[in-house]
Design a protein around this motif. Sequence first.
Motif: not given
Length: 227
Positions: A156-171, A192-196
């Motif tokens: 129902d809610s679609g895809t979620w990606i849990f990034t762990t510390d590939q990204y600490i915060v949204k910025e 990795s950033n490009q792939m995500i």
Amino acid sequence: MISALISHPTEGLVLFETGAGKDYPEVWGPQLNDIFARENYVEDQELDAAIRKTGNDIKDVKAVIMGHLHLDHAGGLEYFRGTDIPIYTHELELKNAFYSIATKIDIGSYMPTYLQFDLNWKPFHGDGFELAKGLIIRHCPGHTPGLSILQVNLKDSGTWIFTTDQYIVKENYESLASQGWFTRDHASWSRSNQMIHSLQKLTNAKLIFGHDRDVLFQYETAPNSYT
């Protein structure tokens, strides 16, 4: 320090990362506590208490997926010592973590208290590992050699990606200039950033970052859930 609990139709309860562990202020010592200071702390933020809020018990967890093994994400593995619960992590993350402890080369990021032989380690290899239908672990090195994100596909809610510390915060996700020393291996992190970014565009995924409180609280948290 964020964890996610997934109720899977065939695998049962699957936990993504475990937080710092209940006694981390004493285990870590004053220097690290200055970095990870507790604010507005209450007992029901502990891993076992948060799981109880969902109507489950931490003893009901059937598998744990570790995005990476830094102390602020893996301290809660203490709950699974001496059990047969599989702990899935990338082989490179497991090797790097134990090497770092054995040589003391990165002992401030990894801790021997949870890197123990009485955990049921289940390393996976290569670029990714589909643990079960809708649960896809993807290798994303950069912050650590074996860091991996978790893609969860819900009906129902679609895809979620849990990034762990590939990204600490949204910025960190939005700007290449905001990475600082967290990248460790910048070339790997950039791939990795490009792939995500591509994956998010293809799936319209909702992203949950390693330590971004504001992003987390845009969504429902325990005891509420998504389907």
